[in-house]
Design an enzyme around this catalytic site. Structure first.
Site, PDB file in Angstrom:
ATOM      1  N   LYS A  22       0.833  -1.205   0.000  1.00  7.64           N
ATOM      2  CA  LYS A  22       0.000   0.000   0.000  1.00  7.64           C
ATOM      3  C   LYS A  22       0.867   1.255   0.000  1.00  7.64           C
ATOM      4  CE  LYS A  22      -2.365   2.911   3.284  1.00  7.64           C
ATOM      5  NZ  LYS A  22      -2.765   3.103   4.681  1.00  7.64           N
ATOM      6  N   ASN A  23       1.861   1.307   0.886  1.00 11.60           N
ATOM      7  CA  ASN A  23       2.658   2.512   1.053  1.00 11.60           C
ATOM      8  C   ASN A  23       3.671   2.725  -0.059  1.00 11.60           C
ATOM      9  OD1 ASN A  23       1.301   3.222   3.393  1.00 11.60           O
ATOM     10  ND2 ASN A  23       2.770   2.198   4.738  1.00 11.60           N
ATOM     11  N   CYS A 116      -5.647   8.052   9.140  1.00 12.92           N
ATOM     12  CA  CYS A 116      -5.916   7.508  10.471  1.00 12.92           C
ATOM     13  C   CYS A 116      -5.619   8.535  11.568  1.00 12.92           C
ATOM     14  CB  CYS A 116      -5.058   6.268  10.719  1.00 12.92           C
ATOM     15  SG  CYS A 116      -5.680   4.789   9.903  1.00 12.92           S
ATOM     16  N   ARG A 121       0.410  14.626  12.276  1.00 13.27           N
ATOM     17  CA  ARG A 121       1.316  14.345  11.172  1.00 13.27           C
ATOM     18  C   ARG A 121       1.423  15.606  10.321  1.00 13.27           C
ATOM     19  NH1 ARG A 121      -0.415   8.576   8.714  1.00 13.27           N
ATOM     20  NH2 ARG A 121      -2.529   9.369   8.934  1.00 13.27           N
ATOM     21  N   PRO A 122       2.105  16.619  10.860  1.00 13.84           N
ATOM     22  CA  PRO A 122       2.146  17.911  10.189  1.00 13.84           C
ATOM     23  C   PRO A 122       2.833  17.813   8.838  1.00 13.84           C
ATOM     24  CG  PRO A 122       3.788  17.812  11.941  1.00 13.84           C
ATOM     25  CD  PRO A 122       2.939  16.578  12.080  1.00 13.84           C
ATOM     26  N   ASP A 124       4.479  20.343   7.592  1.00 15.30           N
ATOM     27  CA  ASP A 124       5.436  21.441   7.530  1.00 15.30           C
ATOM     28  C   ASP A 124       6.746  21.023   6.871  1.00 15.30           C
ATOM     29  OD1 ASP A 124       5.519  19.954  10.094  1.00 15.30           O
ATOM     30  OD2 ASP A 124       7.293  21.159  10.482  1.00 15.30           O
ATOM     31  N   ASP A 308       4.272   0.956  12.283  1.00 14.10           N
ATOM     32  CA  ASP A 308       3.086   0.336  11.699  1.00 14.10           C
ATOM     33  C   ASP A 308       2.874  -1.109  12.145  1.00 14.10           C
ATOM     34  OD1 ASP A 308       2.149   2.527  10.356  1.00 14.10           O
ATOM     35  OD2 ASP A 308       3.141   2.061   8.477  1.00 14.10           O
ATOM     36  N   ARG A 406      -8.545  -0.247   4.686  1.00 15.31           N
ATOM     37  CA  ARG A 406      -7.640   0.755   4.133  1.00 15.31           C
ATOM     38  C   ARG A 406      -6.292   0.144   3.769  1.00 15.31           C
ATOM     39  NH1 ARG A 406      -5.969   4.837   7.452  1.00 15.31           N
ATOM     40  NH2 ARG A 406      -5.216   5.794   5.529  1.00 15.31           N
TER      41      ARG A 406
END
Length: 427
Positions: A22-23, A116, A121-122, A124, A308, A406
């Protein structure tokens, strides 16, 4: 609403073939925006995150087609368009579209991405990286606007080796006539896979797998036929399921080195693990008396222990003798699974970012008439609760199966084929 109904106690025996990661697939699918023509991606899982990203690509004029588990994307008629806000908010992977649109169309507007609820989980790091290579960024309350007449390139120092930021900057810099160097880049296999995909399309990128990646922009990229890497997180989850409930399972289409850290931990606990070519066999005798072993781990960027699989590992260690100390360094909400595991009988104490697991607990569900109900808060927590339910005596209902969907095309099919008593109920 969907939920899993699970009666625990069955060992797992058989074979599972692991699909593409997936990732890895999410940024690669986004990267097809940079290409001209047709791309074929093999063995892609039909999961909700990918479906939502494909909806975004379709809105840009891409033609998308599934055929026998493979994904066909034709970007011939692609054009700039604003992204559907509701879809973008459903997945974190929508952020990858940002760098690609700026590189291809010199502009992009993206609603803030979702995903999720595992902590802040910025973006920036993405934004600062974009600015360093000449992209103008304006952040409104609901949107991010980016524009660049040209990517000027340069050196980007990442404060943290963010996977998403590394991938986004690579994609933003892939087209053009300048060179971008990323220092303190992420080393995850999924980053390496994205680079290899782009290189097969004609990109000039070097240094993947190290902390310094150099991108020399090219004028155009072409579509290709590509096989993304196997899903190391799903591989690890199935390994931990076998280690928790016992059994003998062969996992096909794996890259064992991607889970070297976990494999060593499971071997130390008495699991038999053998690898040959692209197959991995794990054997765990549930009746085997395992010596008490205390251990500790902490999550960190690759090649460290992946955040994960932290929840799944916590479930496993709660069932074996010994004390386990887990430190979560990446996401502050990754312990939301703990109260649900405690309902099943696990002994876990959390203080700040440290969880202490007293192993050896017998997990217990409910009865057919009065099943135990647990509710996950995120994808990996959902998988962890499925594993806990498999190990529990009695019947357990895992709510929010949509979260698990997901990342797993059909975890109920995979585990059911191994002998688990699990069904998916859609209400």
């Amino acid at each position: 609403m969907m939920k899993y109904i699970i009666e625990g106690g069955n060992p797992l025996v058989g074979t599972i073939r692991i699909q593409s990661a997936k990732n890895a697939c999410l940024p690669i699918i986004a990267a097809t925006i940079l290409t001209k023509g047709k791309t074929i991606l093999r063995n892609v899982p039909k999961i909700s995150d990918i479906d939502n990203l494909l909806f975004i690509l379709s809105g840009l004029g891409c033609r998308v087609q599934w055929k026998d588990g493979d994904l066909y994307i034709d970007t011939t008629n692609i054009s700039y368009n604003e992204i559907d806000a509701e879809v973008a908010k459903k997945i974190r992977g929508s952020i990858f579209v940002l760098g690609c649109l700026v590189a291809r169309f010199k502009q992009a507007r993206l609603p803030y991405p979702g995903g999720c609820a595992i902590g802040a989980r910025p973006i920036d790091i993405h934004v600062e990286g974009f600015k360093k290579i000449g992209i103008k960024v304006r952040e409104a309350r609901d949107y991010i606007d980016c524009s660049a007449k040209r990517i000027k390139g340069g050196v980007v120092y990442l404060d943290f080796p963010s996977v998403g930021a590394t991938e986004n900057i690579i994609m933003a810099a892939a087209l053009g006539n300048t060179t971008t160097t990323i220092i303190n880049a992420a080393k995850e296999p999924e980053v390496t896979d994205l680079v290899r995909f782009l290189r097969s399309c004609g990109a000039c990128i070097n240094g993947e797998g190290t902390d310094t990646i150099t991108v020399a922009g090219v004028k155009e990229l072409q579509g290709v036929d590509y096989i993304p890497i196997p899903d190391r997180i799903n591989t690890a989850s199935y390994m931990l399921a076998v280690a928790t409930v016992g059994g003998n399972v062969v996992l096909e289409n794996v890259i064992a080195e991607h889970n070297a850290n976990l494999i060593e931990k499971l071997k130390a606990d008495g699991c038999k693990i053998e690898t040959k070519n692209n197959n991995l066999q794990i054997i765990k005798d549930k009746n085997q008396i395992t010596r008490k072993r205390n251990t500790s781990m902490q999550t960190s960027p690759y090649p460290g222990f992946s955040t994960d699989i932290q929840n799944q590992y916590m479930v496993y260690r709660s069932t074996v003798s010994g004390l386990t100390t887990i430190t979560e360094n990446l996401f502050e909400n990754r312990y939301s699974i703990v109260p649900q595991l405690q309902k099943l009988g696990a002994t876990i104490c959390v203080k700040n970012r440290v969880a202490t697991v007293t192993g050896g607990s017998e997990l217990t569900g409910g009865t057919c008439e009065n099943p135990m109900i647990v509710i996950p808060n995120d994808l990996r927590g959902g998988v962890g609760l499925v594993i806990a339910a498999l190990a529990s005596r009695g019947v357990t209902i895992v709510e929010r199966a949509d979260l698990v969907k997901r990342g797993h095309e059909s975890i109920e099919r995979d585990l059911g084929n191994l002998g688990a008593n699990i069904i998916l109920k859609v209400q």
